[in-house]
Write a protein that holds these residues in place. Structure first.
Motif, PDB file in Angstrom:
ATOM      1  N   THR A   1      45.766  49.023  37.775  1.00  0.00           N
ATOM      2  CA  THR A   1      44.911  49.743  36.844  1.00  0.00           C
ATOM      3  C   THR A   1      43.998  48.772  36.107  1.00  0.00           C
ATOM      4  O   THR A   1      44.411  47.693  35.698  1.00  0.00           O
ATOM      5  CB  THR A   1      45.728  50.576  35.827  1.00  0.00           C
ATOM      6  OG1 THR A   1      46.165  49.758  34.743  1.00  0.00           O
ATOM      7  CG2 THR A   1      46.921  51.219  36.496  1.00  0.00           C
ATOM      8  N   ILE A   2      42.749  49.182  35.962  1.00  0.00           N
ATOM      9  CA  ILE A   2      41.687  48.349  35.391  1.00  0.00           C
ATOM     10  C   ILE A   2      41.092  49.076  34.182  1.00  0.00           C
ATOM     11  O   ILE A   2      40.570  50.183  34.322  1.00  0.00           O
ATOM     12  CB  ILE A   2      40.560  48.099  36.418  1.00  0.00           C
ATOM     13  CG1 ILE A   2      41.108  47.416  37.685  1.00  0.00           C
ATOM     14  CG2 ILE A   2      39.424  47.298  35.791  1.00  0.00           C
ATOM     15  CD1 ILE A   2      41.562  45.990  37.490  1.00  0.00           C
ATOM     16  N   GLN A   3      41.156  48.454  33.007  1.00  0.00           N
ATOM     17  CA  GLN A   3      40.595  49.095  31.819  1.00  0.00           C
ATOM     18  C   GLN A   3      39.695  48.163  31.016  1.00  0.00           C
ATOM     19  O   GLN A   3      39.342  48.464  29.874  1.00  0.00           O
ATOM     20  CB  GLN A   3      41.718  49.630  30.920  1.00  0.00           C
ATOM     21  CG  GLN A   3      42.582  50.678  31.609  1.00  0.00           C
ATOM     22  CD  GLN A   3      43.386  51.501  30.637  1.00  0.00           C
ATOM     23  OE1 GLN A   3      42.826  52.163  29.768  1.00  0.00           O
ATOM     24  NE2 GLN A   3      44.701  51.456  30.768  1.00  0.00           N
ATOM     25  N   HIS A   4      39.309  47.045  31.623  1.00  0.00           N
ATOM     26  CA  HIS A   4      38.455  46.073  30.920  1.00  0.00           C
ATOM     27  C   HIS A   4      37.805  45.184  31.978  1.00  0.00           C
ATOM     28  O   HIS A   4      38.399  44.934  33.034  1.00  0.00           O
ATOM     29  CB  HIS A   4      39.316  45.232  29.968  1.00  0.00           C
ATOM     30  CG  HIS A   4      38.533  44.308  29.092  1.00  0.00           C
ATOM     31  ND1 HIS A   4      38.158  43.050  29.509  1.00  0.00           N
ATOM     32  CD2 HIS A   4      38.061  44.457  27.831  1.00  0.00           C
ATOM     33  CE1 HIS A   4      37.486  42.458  28.535  1.00  0.00           C
ATOM     34  NE2 HIS A   4      37.405  43.278  27.514  1.00  0.00           N
TER      35      HIS A   4
ATOM     36  N   HIS B   1      39.951  42.456  33.445  1.00  0.00           N
ATOM     37  CA  HIS B   1      40.978  42.842  34.410  1.00  0.00           C
ATOM     38  C   HIS B   1      40.436  42.761  35.842  1.00  0.00           C
ATOM     39  O   HIS B   1      41.181  42.452  36.776  1.00  0.00           O
ATOM     40  CB  HIS B   1      41.456  44.266  34.128  1.00  0.00           C
ATOM     41  CG  HIS B   1      41.977  44.482  32.741  1.00  0.00           C
ATOM     42  ND1 HIS B   1      42.417  45.710  32.292  1.00  0.00           N
ATOM     43  CD2 HIS B   1      42.137  43.627  31.698  1.00  0.00           C
ATOM     44  CE1 HIS B   1      42.818  45.602  31.031  1.00  0.00           C
ATOM     45  NE2 HIS B   1      42.648  44.344  30.650  1.00  0.00           N
TER      46      HIS B   1
ATOM     47  N   PHE C   1      40.564  39.122  36.843  1.00  0.00           N
ATOM     48  CA  PHE C   1      41.950  38.679  37.027  1.00  0.00           C
ATOM     49  C   PHE C   1      42.536  39.156  38.355  1.00  0.00           C
ATOM     50  O   PHE C   1      43.198  38.402  39.076  1.00  0.00           O
ATOM     51  CB  PHE C   1      42.796  39.190  35.863  1.00  0.00           C
ATOM     52  CG  PHE C   1      44.241  38.775  35.917  1.00  0.00           C
ATOM     53  CD1 PHE C   1      44.642  37.536  35.448  1.00  0.00           C
ATOM     54  CD2 PHE C   1      45.203  39.641  36.424  1.00  0.00           C
ATOM     55  CE1 PHE C   1      45.983  37.155  35.480  1.00  0.00           C
ATOM     56  CE2 PHE C   1      46.542  39.268  36.469  1.00  0.00           C
ATOM     57  CZ  PHE C   1      46.936  38.016  35.996  1.00  0.00           C
ATOM     58  N   PHE C   2      42.293  40.424  38.700  1.00  0.00           N
ATOM     59  CA  PHE C   2      42.919  40.994  39.894  1.00  0.00           C
ATOM     60  C   PHE C   2      42.059  40.890  41.150  1.00  0.00           C
ATOM     61  O   PHE C   2      42.517  41.256  42.239  1.00  0.00           O
ATOM     62  CB  PHE C   2      43.269  42.463  39.646  1.00  0.00           C
ATOM     63  CG  PHE C   2      44.515  42.660  38.817  1.00  0.00           C
ATOM     64  CD1 PHE C   2      45.756  42.296  39.311  1.00  0.00           C
ATOM     65  CD2 PHE C   2      44.432  43.209  37.550  1.00  0.00           C
ATOM     66  CE1 PHE C   2      46.902  42.483  38.554  1.00  0.00           C
ATOM     67  CE2 PHE C   2      45.570  43.399  36.775  1.00  0.00           C
ATOM     68  CZ  PHE C   2      46.817  43.036  37.286  1.00  0.00           C
TER      69      PHE C   2
ATOM     70  N   ALA D   1      49.236  45.765  35.879  1.00  0.00           N
ATOM     71  CA  ALA D   1      48.051  45.790  35.026  1.00  0.00           C
ATOM     72  C   ALA D   1      48.121  44.639  34.037  1.00  0.00           C
ATOM     73  O   ALA D   1      49.161  43.997  33.876  1.00  0.00           O
ATOM     74  CB  ALA D   1      47.969  47.119  34.260  1.00  0.00           C
ATOM     75  N   ILE D   2      47.011  44.410  33.360  1.00  0.00           N
ATOM     76  CA  ILE D   2      46.992  43.550  32.179  1.00  0.00           C
ATOM     77  C   ILE D   2      47.203  44.447  30.960  1.00  0.00           C
ATOM     78  O   ILE D   2      46.583  45.498  30.840  1.00  0.00           O
ATOM     79  CB  ILE D   2      45.659  42.795  32.060  1.00  0.00           C
ATOM     80  CG1 ILE D   2      45.570  41.719  33.147  1.00  0.00           C
ATOM     81  CG2 ILE D   2      45.500  42.161  30.688  1.00  0.00           C
ATOM     82  CD1 ILE D   2      44.289  40.918  33.132  1.00  0.00           C
TER      83      ILE D   2
ATOM     84  N   TYR E   1      50.094  39.582  30.359  1.00  0.00           N
ATOM     85  CA  TYR E   1      49.416  39.605  29.061  1.00  0.00           C
ATOM     86  C   TYR E   1      49.445  38.228  28.426  1.00  0.00           C
ATOM     87  O   TYR E   1      50.321  37.416  28.716  1.00  0.00           O
ATOM     88  CB  TYR E   1      50.038  40.632  28.123  1.00  0.00           C
ATOM     89  CG  TYR E   1      49.015  41.252  27.182  1.00  0.00           C
ATOM     90  CD1 TYR E   1      47.780  41.677  27.662  1.00  0.00           C
ATOM     91  CD2 TYR E   1      49.268  41.412  25.834  1.00  0.00           C
ATOM     92  CE1 TYR E   1      46.828  42.242  26.837  1.00  0.00           C
ATOM     93  CE2 TYR E   1      48.327  41.989  24.988  1.00  0.00           C
ATOM     94  CZ  TYR E   1      47.111  42.397  25.498  1.00  0.00           C
ATOM     95  OH  TYR E   1      46.169  42.945  24.673  1.00  0.00           O
TER      96      TYR E   1
ATOM     97  N   HIS F   1      45.285  33.328  32.296  1.00  0.00           N
ATOM     98  CA  HIS F   1      44.619  34.392  33.051  1.00  0.00           C
ATOM     99  C   HIS F   1      43.377  33.880  33.766  1.00  0.00           C
ATOM    100  O   HIS F   1      43.103  34.240  34.915  1.00  0.00           O
ATOM    101  CB  HIS F   1      44.208  35.520  32.103  1.00  0.00           C
ATOM    102  CG  HIS F   1      45.328  36.435  31.729  1.00  0.00           C
ATOM    103  ND1 HIS F   1      45.132  37.650  31.111  1.00  0.00           N
ATOM    104  CD2 HIS F   1      46.673  36.315  31.876  1.00  0.00           C
ATOM    105  CE1 HIS F   1      46.294  38.236  30.906  1.00  0.00           C
ATOM    106  NE2 HIS F   1      47.241  37.442  31.353  1.00  0.00           N
TER     107      HIS F   1
ATOM    108  N   THR G   1      38.505  34.843  25.337  1.00  0.00           N
ATOM    109  CA  THR G   1      38.412  34.774  26.798  1.00  0.00           C
ATOM    110  C   THR G   1      37.245  33.901  27.233  1.00  0.00           C
ATOM    111  O   THR G   1      37.395  33.032  28.101  1.00  0.00           O
ATOM    112  CB  THR G   1      38.270  36.183  27.394  1.00  0.00           C
ATOM    113  OG1 THR G   1      39.446  36.940  27.102  1.00  0.00           O
ATOM    114  CG2 THR G   1      38.094  36.105  28.904  1.00  0.00           C
TER     115      THR G   1
END
Length: 370
Positions: free
Chosen positions: A21-24, A27, A30-31, A104-105, A125, A165, A269
Motif C-alpha cells: 500500500t502506497i499513501q505518500h 513510499h 522505497f518500494f 507498507a510504510i 517505519y 529508508h 527525508t
C-alpha cells in the motif's frame, strides 16, 4: 503467527501474493525496487495507492502497475474519512487476492486489513514522533522493521537493520545521478547551487510547529555566498519566491540533490536523501529523529532543532560551501561501508515472513552501531 495460505492449484508453490500500500510519494521510492525484484522472482505483487502529492505521478513515471483507491485529504480533519474509504476498498481487494503478506510504510491500513484477513503484516517505519500513525498501526502489525538508530523499543515484533529508508532507492546499487537534469533547471555543469526544501507543515506530527518565518532571507543569504538557489516548496511557494521554484519531473529530484553543493531542508527525508548521496545537508526542524542524528555523526547532515535553529542552520549551509568535495565523498564512503542495500533487506523480509521454511529467516535485530 498467522495462518499460512496454500497457492492455487498448478501455481508455483514458492510464488507469493504480496499487497503493497502506497499513501505518500516517499513510499513509491522505497518500494520501487523491491516491487521490481519480487516480480522478477515470479511473485504476484499488487500495489494499491491513495492520491497524495505526486505519489500517483511517480507510480506512473516508474511504470508500476497500481490501483488508486482514494483521493487526497485537504487537511487533518478530512484525513480520517479518506483513510476509512481507503481501508474499506483495500479490504475488498485484498480479500479477493488472499495475500501471504501485506506491507507498507507506517502500516496503518496494512496492519488493520491483515488483522481482519488473518494474514501477515510487515511494517517499515523510521519516524519516532509520528505518534498518531504508530498508535494506530503498531499494535496490529506482525513485524515492524526500523533502522538500527530508531530510538523507540517496540518489543519482540521489532526488527532493526543497519540502514535508512533512503538506502532502498539511493544506494549506489540502485541509483546513479543523471547530470542532464541540470539542463532542465537552466544550470550549467559548473554552476554552484543549493536546494532549499520548505515543508507544508500539514502532517499530523507537524501540528504546533512551523518553518522559516522569512524564507526570502534564506535565499538572499545563500546568493550572497555565491550559489544559485533552487526552491522546492511543498504546496505553494511564498509569493516573493515563486521565481525560485524549479520545475522538473518529480522522479528527477534525487538527481538534483546528488549534484547540489548543499541542501537546506525543513523536511527530514530530503535532508537524509542528500546526506546518503554525499551532499552536505542542513536539517532545520524542531523535531529530531534517530536517523538525522546518526547522519550527523557521519558529518553528512547537520541538525538544528533549537530556538535559534533558523539562523544557525542558514549559517551552517553557507559554511559547508568552503569544504572540499572530497570531504563529503570520503564521509559517504564510510557510511556506505557501514550500511546495507535496504532493497535486499526489504525483499528478504517479505519472502521470509510469507514462507519461513522456503526462504531465509527474517534478519535478527542488530545493535545500534556496527
Amino acid at each position: 503467527m498467522r495462518r499460512r495460505r496454500d497457492n492455487v492449484a498448478g501455481a508455483d508453490e514458492s510464488a507469493l501474493r504480496v499487497v503493497i500500500t502506497i499513501q505518500h510519494p516517499g513510499h513509491v521510492h522505497f518500494f520501487r525496487h523491491p516491487i521490481s525484484v519480487l516480480r522478477s522472482r515470479g511473485h504476484d505483487v499488487h500495489v494499491f495507492a491513495r492520491e497524495n502529492d505526486v505519489a500517483i505521478e511517480l507510480l506512473e513515471a516508474y511504470g508500476i502497475d497500481h490501483e488508486v483507491l482514494a483521493g487526497e485529504s485537504n487537511g487533518l480533519f478530512s484525513l480520517a474519512a479518506v483513510q476509512a474509504t481507503y481501508e474499506m476498498r483495500l479490504l475488498r481487494r485484498a480479500r479477493r487476492i488472499d495475500p501471504h503478506v501485506i506491507t507498507a510504510i507506517g502500516g496503518v491500513a496494512a496492519a488493520h486489513i491483515a488483522s481482519v484477513l488473518n494474514t501477515e503484516s510487515l511494517v517499515f517505519y523510521d519516524t519516532e514522533h509520528a505518534s498518531l500513525i504508530t498508535s494506530l498501526g503498531y499494535p496490529f502489525a506482525d513485524v515492524i522493521c526500523t533502522p538500527a538508530c530508531y530510538r523507540d523499543e517496540l518489543g519482540s515484533k521489532q526488527v532493526r537493520y543497519q540502514g535508512y529508508h533512503e538506502l532502498a532507492y539511493l544506494h549506489p546499487n540502485r541509483f546513479e545521478p543523471d547530470r542532464t537534469v541540470l539542463e532542465a533547471v537552466d544550470l550549467d555543469p559548473d554552476d554552484p547551487f543549493a536546494v532549499v526544501r520548505l515543508s507544508s507543515w500539514g502532517a499530523s506530527h507537524d501540528v504546533g510547529h512551523e518553518g522559516f518565518e522569512k524564507p526570502a532571507r534564506i535565499v538572499d543569504r545563500l546568493e550572497e555566498a555565491g550559489v544559485q538557489v533552487l526552491l522546492a516548496a511543498e504546496g505553494q511557494p511564498p509569493a516573493d519566491l515563486k521565481s525560485y521554484q524549479f520545475s522538473t519531473a518529480p522522479e528527477r529530484m534525487h538527481d538534483l540533490l546528488a549534484l547540489a553543493d548543499v541542501v537546506l531542508s525543513e523536511g527530514a527525508t530530503t535532508a537524509a536523501e542528500a546526506a546518503v548521496l554525499g551532499t552536505p545537508s542542513v536539517y532545520v526542524n524542531p523535531l529530531s529523529l534517530g536517523y538525522t542524528a546518526e547522519l550527523e555523526e557521519y558529518g553528512l547532515c547537520f541538525e538544528y532543532t533549537g530556538r535559534l535553529r533558523h539562523a544557525r542552520g542558514v549559517e551552517r549551509a553557507v559554511s559547508v560551501l568552503d569544504e572540499s568535495p572530497a570531504t563529503w565523498e570520503r564521509r559517504r564512503e564510510q557510511l556506505l561501508e557501514d550500511r546495507i542495500d535496504v532493497t535486499e533487506f526489504v525483499t528478504g523480509q517479505i519472502e521470509a515472513l510469507a514462507h519461513p521454511r522456503t526462504f531465509d529467516q527474517p534478519a535478527q535485530s542488530v545493535p545500534d552501531h556496527p
